[in-house]
Design a protein around this motif. Structure first.
Motif, PDB file in Angstrom:
ATOM      1  N   ALA A   1      52.439  62.925  77.301  1.00 30.87           N
ATOM      2  CA  ALA A   1      51.631  61.961  78.033  1.00 30.87           C
ATOM      3  C   ALA A   1      50.445  61.509  77.189  1.00 30.87           C
ATOM      4  N   ALA A   2      50.245  60.204  77.132  1.00 30.74           N
ATOM      5  CA  ALA A   2      49.161  59.636  76.338  1.00 30.74           C
ATOM      6  C   ALA A   2      48.011  59.188  77.236  1.00 30.74           C
ATOM      7  N   SER A   3      46.817  59.285  76.698  1.00 31.97           N
ATOM      8  CA  SER A   3      45.652  58.747  77.380  1.00 31.97           C
ATOM      9  C   SER A   3      44.726  58.140  76.343  1.00 31.97           C
ATOM     10  N   GLY A   4      43.995  57.113  76.758  1.00 32.76           N
ATOM     11  CA  GLY A   4      43.043  56.475  75.862  1.00 32.76           C
ATOM     12  C   GLY A   4      43.624  55.368  74.996  1.00 32.76           C
ATOM     13  N   PHE A   5      44.937  55.189  75.021  1.00 31.29           N
ATOM     14  CA  PHE A   5      45.572  54.108  74.276  1.00 31.29           C
ATOM     15  C   PHE A   5      46.917  53.804  74.907  1.00 31.29           C
ATOM     16  N   SER A   6      47.502  52.666  74.523  1.00 27.89           N
ATOM     17  CA  SER A   6      48.774  52.259  75.074  1.00 27.89           C
ATOM     18  C   SER A   6      49.907  52.804  74.218  1.00 27.89           C
ATOM     19  N   LEU A   7      50.599  53.804  74.751  1.00 23.48           N
ATOM     20  CA  LEU A   7      51.677  54.432  73.992  1.00 23.48           C
ATOM     21  C   LEU A   7      52.806  53.452  73.714  1.00 23.48           C
ATOM     22  N   GLY A   8      52.908  52.412  74.544  1.00 19.93           N
ATOM     23  CA  GLY A   8      53.968  51.421  74.378  1.00 19.93           C
ATOM     24  C   GLY A   8      53.867  50.623  73.090  1.00 19.93           C
ATOM     25  N   ASP A   9      52.742  50.689  72.409  1.00 19.84           N
ATOM     26  CA  ASP A   9      52.572  49.996  71.132  1.00 19.84           C
ATOM     27  C   ASP A   9      53.059  50.822  69.949  1.00 19.84           C
ATOM     28  N   TYR A  10      53.499  52.039  70.214  1.00 20.55           N
ATOM     29  CA  TYR A  10      53.801  52.988  69.152  1.00 20.55           C
ATOM     30  C   TYR A  10      55.229  53.529  69.239  1.00 20.55           C
ATOM     31  N   ALA A  11      55.790  53.811  68.067  1.00 22.81           N
ATOM     32  CA  ALA A  11      56.957  54.678  68.020  1.00 22.81           C
ATOM     33  C   ALA A  11      56.478  56.102  68.314  1.00 22.81           C
ATOM     34  N   VAL A  12      57.323  56.858  68.985  1.00 16.99           N
ATOM     35  CA  VAL A  12      56.946  58.235  69.326  1.00 16.99           C
ATOM     36  C   VAL A  12      58.063  59.171  68.887  1.00 16.99           C
ATOM     37  N   ALA A  13      57.668  60.220  68.232  1.00 15.80           N
ATOM     38  CA  ALA A  13      58.629  61.209  67.746  1.00 15.80           C
ATOM     39  C   ALA A  13      58.312  62.583  68.316  1.00 15.80           C
ATOM     40  N   TRP A  14      59.339  63.400  68.349  1.00 13.39           N
ATOM     41  CA  TRP A  14      59.183  64.822  68.622  1.00 13.39           C
ATOM     42  C   TRP A  14      59.439  65.566  67.309  1.00 13.39           C
ATOM     43  N   PHE A  15      58.525  66.450  66.987  1.00 15.50           N
ATOM     44  CA  PHE A  15      58.651  67.337  65.841  1.00 15.50           C
ATOM     45  C   PHE A  15      58.789  68.761  66.371  1.00 15.50           C
ATOM     46  N   ARG A  16      59.408  69.590  65.573  1.00 17.44           N
ATOM     47  CA  ARG A  16      59.604  70.994  65.960  1.00 17.44           C
ATOM     48  C   ARG A  16      59.188  71.884  64.786  1.00 17.44           C
ATOM     49  N   GLN A  17      58.440  72.935  65.121  1.00 15.99           N
ATOM     50  CA  GLN A  17      58.102  73.939  64.116  1.00 15.99           C
ATOM     51  C   GLN A  17      58.692  75.261  64.558  1.00 15.99           C
ATOM     52  N   ALA A  18      59.784  75.650  63.910  1.00 17.96           N
ATOM     53  CA  ALA A  18      60.422  76.921  64.203  1.00 17.96           C
ATOM     54  C   ALA A  18      59.649  78.041  63.513  1.00 17.96           C
ATOM     55  N   PRO A  19      59.744  79.249  64.014  1.00 13.93           N
ATOM     56  CA  PRO A  19      59.022  80.373  63.410  1.00 13.93           C
ATOM     57  C   PRO A  19      59.334  80.509  61.922  1.00 13.93           C
ATOM     58  N   GLY A  20      58.290  80.541  61.114  1.00 19.41           N
ATOM     59  CA  GLY A  20      58.451  80.711  59.679  1.00 19.41           C
ATOM     60  C   GLY A  20      58.845  79.467  58.923  1.00 19.41           C
TER      61      GLY A  20
END
Length: 129
Positions: free
Chosen positions: A23-42
């Motif tokens: 969830a975004a606040s303070g700006f319009s997320l619709g103007d941006y590409a959005v990605a999910w990143f993952r950091q696995a242990p180690g």
């Protein structure tokens, strides 16, 4: 103040499902590409999926193809990651990130952290029996 806040992480058994919310606040997320990143242990943080501002383009890494679905609701300033058939190797901290860049020509810049301007604090997903 520009913020991204992730939620929905939990501990689940293999084969289970989760839906992450960014969830975004303070700006319009619709103007941006959005990605999910993952950091696995180690491991280093790595991109797993991205959605373009208009939802016309989505990319997934091979290991989550057919199991994860990224979507967005620009009216709600929110992006989702529906995760199904979860595996232990999906364990990690999941971050959402927003950036402005093009998707032309099958470019892979979406997977590069440098192209993202805003980041959330992460949400923990643990897949374990």
């Amino acid at each position: 103040q520009f913020r991204l806040v992730e939620s929905g992480g939990a501990q689940v058994q293999p084969g289970g499902s989760l839906k992450l919310v960014c969830a975004a606040s303070g700006f319009s997320l619709g103007d941006y590409a959005v990605a999910w990143f993952r950091q696995a242990p180690g491991n280093k943080r790595a991109a797993v999926s991205v959605i373009s501002p208009s939802s016309m383009t989505e990319h997934y890494i091979e290991s989550i193809q057919g199991r994860f679905t990224i979507s967005r609701d620009n009216a709600k300033n929110t992006v989702y990651l529906q995760m199904t058939t979860l595996k232990p190797e999906d364990t990690g901290v999941y971050y959402c990130a927003a950036g402005k860049f093009g998707f032309a020509g099958g470019s892979s810049i979406w997977s590069i952290e440098h192209y993202y301007d805003y980041w959330g604090q992460g949400t923990q997903v643990t897949v374990s029996s």
